[in-house]
Motif scaffolding. Structure first.
Motif: not given
Length: 151
Positions: A15-17, A32-35, A41-44, A57-60
């Protein structure tokens, strides 16, 4: 030619998140915030062409960074197999202030950090202390059973 490579620690996990949230609190790091301009991060990663089925699953949000930029980035890599044996590498959290600090104060600092980590999901395996040798540390496990020490 790169002469001093940048260090990243990679920790295999289920479970990374969850581990990113735990270790950011334990280390005073931040997830770490997404770029920019991505909201997650999922969107990235989707924008980069990674297939949805590879993202889980989740927002990565699966990495943490030192807000001061001094410590290494830590990436929590999702793997299918569970943890099976003792770590061959573990993290040590130095919170006592070192041997120049009185033993009672060092012990108090260690136990305070241990209590904070237990409330965040860690578990205590054993306490090692000897006022005679000046040693005081606690062996713990993170929420997925990865061993680490607080000293």
């Amino acid at each position: 030619m790169i002469t001093n490579p940048k260090l990243q620690l990679t920790i295999d996990c289920a479970e990374p998140e969850r581990l990113a949230a735990f270790w950011s609190a334990a280390l005073g790091y931040e997830v770490e915030p997404p770029p920019a301009p991505f909201a997650s991060w999922r969107a990235y990663w989707l924008d980069q062409g990674l297939p949805e089925e590879e993202l889980g699953t989740g927002d990565c949000s699966d990495s943490v960074v030192d807000p001061q930029g001094v410590g290494p980035r830590i990436w929590f890599q999702q793997v299918p197999e569970p943890k099976a044996t003792k770590n061959r590498l573990h993290l040590d959290l130095g919170v006592s202030g070192g041997r120049g600090v009185p033993f009672a104060t060092r012990k108090e600092r260690v136990l305070a950090k241990v209590a904070q980590l237990e409330s965040a999901g860690a578990s205590r395996l054993r306490v090692e202390e000897s006022e005679q040798s000046g040693s005081c540390f606690v062996v713990m496990q993170d929420p997925e059973g990865n061993e680490f020490c607080v000293h």
